[in-house]
Write a protein that holds these residues in place. Sequence first.
Motif, mmCIF file in Angstrom:
data_model
loop_
_atom_site.group_PDB
_atom_site.id
_atom_site.type_symbol
_atom_site.label_atom_id
_atom_site.label_comp_id
_atom_site.label_asym_id
_atom_site.label_seq_id
_atom_site.Cartn_x
_atom_site.Cartn_y
_atom_site.Cartn_z
ATOM 1 N N MET A 12 0.832 -1.177 0.000
ATOM 2 C CA MET A 12 0.000 0.000 0.000
ATOM 3 C C MET A 12 0.878 1.243 0.000
ATOM 4 O O MET A 12 1.759 1.379 0.820
ATOM 5 N N ARG A 58 -2.150 7.176 1.130
ATOM 6 C CA ARG A 58 -2.121 7.706 2.497
ATOM 7 C C ARG A 58 -3.512 7.627 3.127
ATOM 8 O O ARG A 58 -4.521 7.755 2.438
ATOM 9 N N TYR A 59 -3.511 7.459 4.438
ATOM 10 C CA TYR A 59 -4.756 7.541 5.186
ATOM 11 C C TYR A 59 -5.184 9.005 5.293
ATOM 12 O O TYR A 59 -4.354 9.919 5.137
ATOM 13 N N THR A 90 -4.196 7.149 -3.349
ATOM 14 C CA THR A 90 -5.307 6.364 -2.801
ATOM 15 C C THR A 90 -5.128 4.856 -2.824
ATOM 16 O O THR A 90 -6.030 4.132 -2.401
ATOM 17 N N THR A 137 -6.060 2.738 0.311
ATOM 18 C CA THR A 137 -6.789 3.524 1.315
ATOM 19 C C THR A 137 -8.133 4.036 0.793
ATOM 20 O O THR A 137 -8.921 4.566 1.563
ATOM 21 N N ALA A 139 -13.835 7.218 7.869
ATOM 22 C CA ALA A 139 -13.253 7.758 6.638
ATOM 23 C C ALA A 139 -13.354 9.280 6.611
ATOM 24 O O ALA A 139 -14.072 9.889 7.403
ATOM 25 N N ILE A 151 -11.594 8.446 1.769
ATOM 26 C CA ILE A 151 -10.346 7.778 2.151
ATOM 27 C C ILE A 151 -10.469 7.222 3.572
ATOM 28 O O ILE A 151 -10.981 7.897 4.467
ATOM 29 N N ARG A 152 -9.958 6.016 3.762
ATOM 30 C CA ARG A 152 -9.969 5.412 5.093
ATOM 31 C C ARG A 152 -9.147 6.226 6.087
ATOM 32 O O ARG A 152 -8.100 6.763 5.744
ATOM 33 N N ARG A 153 -9.617 6.232 7.325
ATOM 34 C CA ARG A 153 -8.801 6.751 8.424
ATOM 35 C C ARG A 153 -7.863 5.642 8.875
ATOM 36 O O ARG A 153 -8.110 4.465 8.615
ATOM 37 N N ARG A 154 -6.781 6.024 9.520
ATOM 38 C CA ARG A 154 -5.820 5.051 10.022
ATOM 39 C C ARG A 154 -6.513 4.097 10.998
ATOM 40 O O ARG A 154 -7.247 4.553 11.878
#
Length: 150
Positions: free
Chosen positions: A1, A4-5, A76, A79, A119, A145-148
């Motif tokens: 991957m 970035r988150y 992306t 993520t 997200a 986008i996903r959060r960490r």
Amino acid sequence: MSGRYFEEWSIGDTIAHPVRRTVTEADNLLITTLTHNPQPLHLDAEYAKGTEFGRIVVNGTFTFSLMVGISVAETTLGTLVANLGYDAVRMPKPVFIGDTLRIESEVTDLRASTSRPEAGIVTFAHRAINQRDEIVCTCTRTALIRRRPQ
């Protein structure tokens, strides 16, 4: 991957993507025929000679798709939940077979998702630039986008 988150982005972050791509006749022919686009400016060299361009102009949907595609690895990849939209697509200069394109991306907006707490929404301004340093395509892409992970 390599994407970035959401928390890793800041407004103004800019990426000069390392991949460059020289556009080929096959690229243009494939996208034009796969999408059933009969525009002779993209397919007929004799017709294109008689236009203001004097040669075949690469199908703009290829240029747009290549610009977004090249941006994925550093923005992306891994993520992305979903692309929410593409806006303000512009093609200020034509692309010709043999042009080499590079892509730049800049974060122009960030906001938390109200419906998806896991997200956030990132807006990217993408630019495709040819070997003559002319901008040939731009757009904004809004991505969920996903959060960490916690």
